[in-house]
Design a protein around this motif. Structure first.
Motif, PDB file in Angstrom:
ATOM      1  N   GLN A 358       0.814  -1.211   0.000  1.00 42.73           N
ATOM      2  CA  GLN A 358       0.000   0.000   0.000  1.00 42.73           C
ATOM      3  C   GLN A 358       0.853   1.269   0.000  1.00 42.73           C
ATOM      4  O   GLN A 358       0.433   2.326   0.462  1.00 42.73           O
ATOM      5  N   ASP A 359       2.073   1.150  -0.529  1.00 43.41           N
ATOM      6  CA  ASP A 359       2.938   2.322  -0.704  1.00 43.41           C
ATOM      7  C   ASP A 359       2.714   2.845  -2.127  1.00 43.41           C
ATOM      8  O   ASP A 359       3.557   2.671  -3.018  1.00 43.41           O
ATOM      9  N   TYR A 360       1.585   3.463  -2.332  1.00 50.36           N
ATOM     10  CA  TYR A 360       1.173   3.782  -3.698  1.00 50.36           C
ATOM     11  C   TYR A 360       2.028   4.866  -4.349  1.00 50.36           C
ATOM     12  O   TYR A 360       2.186   4.878  -5.572  1.00 50.36           O
ATOM     13  N   ALA A 361       2.589   5.765  -3.555  1.00 50.69           N
ATOM     14  CA  ALA A 361       3.457   6.795  -4.132  1.00 50.69           C
ATOM     15  C   ALA A 361       4.709   6.159  -4.739  1.00 50.69           C
ATOM     16  O   ALA A 361       5.129   6.496  -5.849  1.00 50.69           O
ATOM     17  N   TYR A 362       5.317   5.221  -3.992  1.00 57.98           N
ATOM     18  CA  TYR A 362       6.473   4.505  -4.530  1.00 57.98           C
ATOM     19  C   TYR A 362       6.076   3.679  -5.751  1.00 57.98           C
ATOM     20  O   TYR A 362       6.825   3.558  -6.717  1.00 57.98           O
ATOM     21  N   VAL A 364       3.746   4.329  -7.912  1.00 58.12           N
ATOM     22  CA  VAL A 364       3.612   5.244  -9.049  1.00 58.12           C
ATOM     23  C   VAL A 364       4.976   5.601  -9.617  1.00 58.12           C
ATOM     24  O   VAL A 364       5.185   5.604 -10.842  1.00 58.12           O
ATOM     25  N   ASP A 365       5.941   5.895  -8.740  1.00 59.12           N
ATOM     26  CA  ASP A 365       7.286   6.261  -9.200  1.00 59.12           C
ATOM     27  C   ASP A 365       7.910   5.148 -10.033  1.00 59.12           C
ATOM     28  O   ASP A 365       8.501   5.393 -11.093  1.00 59.12           O
ATOM     29  N   ASP A 366       7.812   3.913  -9.544  1.00 57.78           N
ATOM     30  CA  ASP A 366       8.429   2.789 -10.260  1.00 57.78           C
ATOM     31  C   ASP A 366       7.739   2.521 -11.597  1.00 57.78           C
ATOM     32  O   ASP A 366       8.395   2.197 -12.593  1.00 57.78           O
ATOM     33  N   LEU A 367       6.417   2.645 -11.625  1.00 58.22           N
ATOM     34  CA  LEU A 367       5.697   2.429 -12.882  1.00 58.22           C
ATOM     35  C   LEU A 367       6.022   3.524 -13.895  1.00 58.22           C
ATOM     36  O   LEU A 367       6.120   3.261 -15.101  1.00 58.22           O
ATOM     37  N   LYS A 368       6.218   4.739 -13.424  1.00 55.88           N
ATOM     38  CA  LYS A 368       6.641   5.813 -14.325  1.00 55.88           C
ATOM     39  C   LYS A 368       8.014   5.504 -14.909  1.00 55.88           C
ATOM     40  O   LYS A 368       8.283   5.784 -16.083  1.00 55.88           O
ATOM     41  N   GLU A 369       8.879   4.904 -14.114  1.00 53.74           N
ATOM     42  CA  GLU A 369      10.205   4.535 -14.605  1.00 53.74           C
ATOM     43  C   GLU A 369      10.104   3.439 -15.658  1.00 53.74           C
ATOM     44  O   GLU A 369      10.828   3.453 -16.653  1.00 53.74           O
ATOM     45  N   VAL A 370       9.205   2.483 -15.449  1.00 57.18           N
ATOM     46  CA  VAL A 370       8.973   1.447 -16.463  1.00 57.18           C
ATOM     47  C   VAL A 370       8.571   2.080 -17.786  1.00 57.18           C
ATOM     48  O   VAL A 370       9.104   1.740 -18.846  1.00 57.18           O
ATOM     49  N   LEU A 371       7.632   3.015 -17.729  1.00 65.43           N
ATOM     50  CA  LEU A 371       7.141   3.647 -18.957  1.00 65.43           C
ATOM     51  C   LEU A 371       8.163   4.598 -19.562  1.00 65.43           C
ATOM     52  O   LEU A 371       8.143   4.854 -20.767  1.00 65.43           O
ATOM     53  N   GLN A 385      -2.425   3.846 -13.669  1.00 71.28           N
ATOM     54  CA  GLN A 385      -3.706   4.515 -13.460  1.00 71.28           C
ATOM     55  C   GLN A 385      -4.359   4.031 -12.155  1.00 71.28           C
ATOM     56  O   GLN A 385      -4.878   4.830 -11.365  1.00 71.28           O
ATOM     57  N   GLU A 386      -4.304   2.731 -11.937  1.00 68.12           N
ATOM     58  CA  GLU A 386      -4.903   2.173 -10.720  1.00 68.12           C
ATOM     59  C   GLU A 386      -4.170   2.657  -9.483  1.00 68.12           C
ATOM     60  O   GLU A 386      -4.796   3.025  -8.474  1.00 68.12           O
ATOM     61  N   ALA A 387      -2.826   2.669  -9.556  1.00 68.95           N
ATOM     62  CA  ALA A 387      -2.039   3.119  -8.402  1.00 68.95           C
ATOM     63  C   ALA A 387      -2.272   4.598  -8.118  1.00 68.95           C
ATOM     64  O   ALA A 387      -2.335   5.017  -6.951  1.00 68.95           O
ATOM     65  N   ALA A 388      -2.407   5.401  -9.187  1.00 70.58           N
ATOM     66  CA  ALA A 388      -2.670   6.833  -9.013  1.00 70.58           C
ATOM     67  C   ALA A 388      -4.025   7.051  -8.341  1.00 70.58           C
ATOM     68  O   ALA A 388      -4.171   7.921  -7.474  1.00 70.58           O
ATOM     69  N   ASP A 389      -5.019   6.263  -8.725  1.00 76.45           N
ATOM     70  CA  ASP A 389      -6.341   6.368  -8.097  1.00 76.45           C
ATOM     71  C   ASP A 389      -6.275   5.989  -6.615  1.00 76.45           C
ATOM     72  O   ASP A 389      -6.867   6.659  -5.759  1.00 76.45           O
ATOM     73  N   LEU A 390      -5.543   4.919  -6.323  1.00 75.35           N
ATOM     74  CA  LEU A 390      -5.408   4.483  -4.930  1.00 75.35           C
ATOM     75  C   LEU A 390      -4.665   5.532  -4.103  1.00 75.35           C
ATOM     76  O   LEU A 390      -5.003   5.786  -2.943  1.00 75.35           O
TER      77      LEU A 390
END
Length: 536
Positions: A358-362, A364-371, A385-390
């Motif tokens: 439930q560390d959604y900020a982290y 989001v950061d890692d998924l942005k790095e993937v993209l 998108q799901e992590a940003a909503d959470l």
């Protein structure tokens, strides 16, 4: 993404691509490459290949190599520094030399700019020297490889090979880029082509063996039928390679045999490698059967034998995710990213671990790095998108709860996890003042352990800004103490290499301001000496 496998658009076989055409002037000059090609092979002194390509590179990675770009050998990640053909004008030769020096110091992005400018000036000047242009493209490919930009590495390596066919370095660079993108058939073709040129390139031998097993698992016993055509290397290219190096190799081998003890070392290495591969294959088989605990045991045995195998960490991370062991999965991904900072699987699986925690900020950061590494990963976009909503829902709390949360983050930090959460929060909001409060709440001596392996360019930058704009006037001693210990953080050196021009200017500005402060605790000389850790 499932196992975090990426899907890439096909680019054909591993040979030169029709869409990657060299500049027209260089293309016209290809018919004159005979003597230039020979000089390039002889000048490269490639007999030291197996000694200079590190264990990481033999496994498809490209991090951690510290070989000097001016050293001889065929380290595929280093810029080519052949015997000067004399065809380059002084201005272009100077750009190339500057690029080599920047690469040597680890400033890959800056080196890339120098090589790009040299390539542009080269084509505008209509210079008739395909060998020199090939080297510039090959050098720039090395920069792309170091930065994890595998697609552009492949494109530049292909251009280099169109200008100077059957050259070892661009072939190896392209092969490693293909392998990193899991385009194993193309990687296999390039590695096999390298071995036709020089059968003594150990990294290519190891890679062929490794990829063969992957292709058998993927395509079955008919895997060879699905391979692109392997080009036949002309005898002239092989002779160019061996004329300058085979004698030295034979002499080296003879001395090694005469010295005694070489064979037992080799035998031990082979036994270790065989045992490692056996454990890894058993682990892979357990994963296919869904027996993740058994797979973890096998991967753990692998790491006891070879603790620098990135793929084993990401494999074990996958198993931990399947077992909802999110903290263990995160730790495995952290280890993988220390070895290979651009490993997309590690970023994706760490994002999933953060999501489970439930560390959604982290997350989001890692998924942005993937993209950032590959914008076409559809599953990463969906998860982002799901992590940003959470994260948005998690952030919507009553004012009283928000104040209480901030109090916990700033005043009651007890471990690296809480510190990381707090730092990530101020970073995501770009709240420099809150970052300053956070730094005031921790002892500078504890900063490296609290940072753990979480130091990134964004967090480093906001810390520098907080020290300069909020703490320097209030408590310069605290600023100095933080700077004394910040550079001891685990990922500090790598982050320093990734800083852009703006970030470097901010660091320089902080030290300029600090050097003007009169303090009984430190002198301007102390500040200048400390700045050497940050401004190198």
């Amino acid at each position: 993404m499932g196992n975090a496998q990426r899907k890439f658009p096909g680019r054909g076989d591993g040979g030169p691509q029709t869409e990657d055409k060299p500049p027209s002037t260089a293309k016209k000059a290809q018919t004159k490459r005979g003597s230039s090609e020979k000089g390039s092979y002889q000048g490269a002194n490639q007999a030291k290949e197996q000694g200079q390509i590190s264990e990481f590179k033999r496994n498809g990675s490209y991090a951690g190599d510290q070989t000097s770009p001016s050293s001889s050998g065929t380290d595929s990640s280093r810029p080519d520094v052949p015997v000067d053909s004399g065809a380059l004008p002084p201005a272009i030769a100077r750009l190339k030399s500057q690029g080599n020096e920047l690469f040597k110091s680890g400033q890959f992005s800056e080196a890339l700019l120098k090589y790009t400018q040299a390539i542009n000036d080269f084509t505008e000047a209509e210079i008739d020297s395909p060998g020199d242009l090939s080297i510039l493209f090959s050098n720039r490919a090395a920069c792309f490889l170091k930065d994890g930009n595998c697609s552009d590495c492949i494109q530049d390596s292909t251009r280099a090979l169109e200008l100077q066919p059957f050259t070892v370095k661009p072939l190896l660079r392209r092969a490693m880029a293909y392998e990193s993108l899991e385009r194993y058939r193309q990687a296999y073709v390039d590695y096999k082509t390298v071995l036709q040129i020089d059968s003594g390139v150990q990294s290519a031998n190891d890679s062929v063996n490794r990829i063969t097993r992957l292709l058998i698992d993927q395509d079955g016993h008919s895997w060879r039928d699905k391979l692109p055509e392997i080009p036949a290397v002309p005898i002239s290219a092989q002779q160019n390679k061996w004329e300058g190096t085979s004698g030295n190799c034979e002499q080296t081998q003879q001395k090694a045999n005469e010295s005694g003890g070489t064979k037992p070392v080799q035998d031990t290495g082979k036994k270790t490698e065989a045992l490692f591969l056996s454990h890894k294959q058993e682990g892979n088989d357990f994963v296919k059967k869904g027996q993740y605990k058994d797979a973890i045991e096998k991967y753990t045995e692998c790491l006891k034998l070879k603790p620098s195998e990135t793929a084993v960490y990401t494999n074990r991370a996958l198993c931990n995710l399947k077992l909802n062991q999110y903290e263990e999965a995160k730790q495995d991904c952290d280890s993988a990213l220390q070895l290979e900072p651009s490993n997309m699987k590690a970023f994706y699986r760490r994002a999933m671990a953060h999501k489970g925690l439930q560390d959604y900020a982290y997350c989001v950061d890692d998924l942005k790095e993937v993209l950032r590494l590959d914008p076409n990963v559809a599953e990463a976009e969906k998860e982002l998108q799901e992590a940003a909503d959470l994260l948005s829902k998690q952030s919507v709390v009553p004012d009283s709860q928000e104040k209480h949360r901030k109090k916990i983050q700033i005043q009651e930090l007890t471990n690296a996890y809480e510190f990381g959460q707090a730092l990530n929060a101020v970073k995501s909001k770009e709240d420099v003042a809150a970052c300053a409060k956070l730094l005031c709440s921790v002892e500078p001596e504890n900063l490296p352990s609290l940072m753990s392996n979480k130091l990134e360019v964004e967090s480093f930058t906001i810390i520098i800004q907080a020290l300069d704009s909020h703490l320097l006037q209030k408590d310069p001693k605290l600023v100095y103490r933080h700077l004394v210990h910040l550079h001891e953080a685990e990922r500090f050196k790598m982050v320093s290499l990734l800083l852009g021009k703006t970030e470097r200017e901010q660091v320089k500005q902080l030290f300029d301001h600090l050097s003007t402060v009169e303090s009984a605790q430190f002198t301007s000389d102390d500040v200048q000496n400390l700045a050497k850790h940050y401004l190198f």
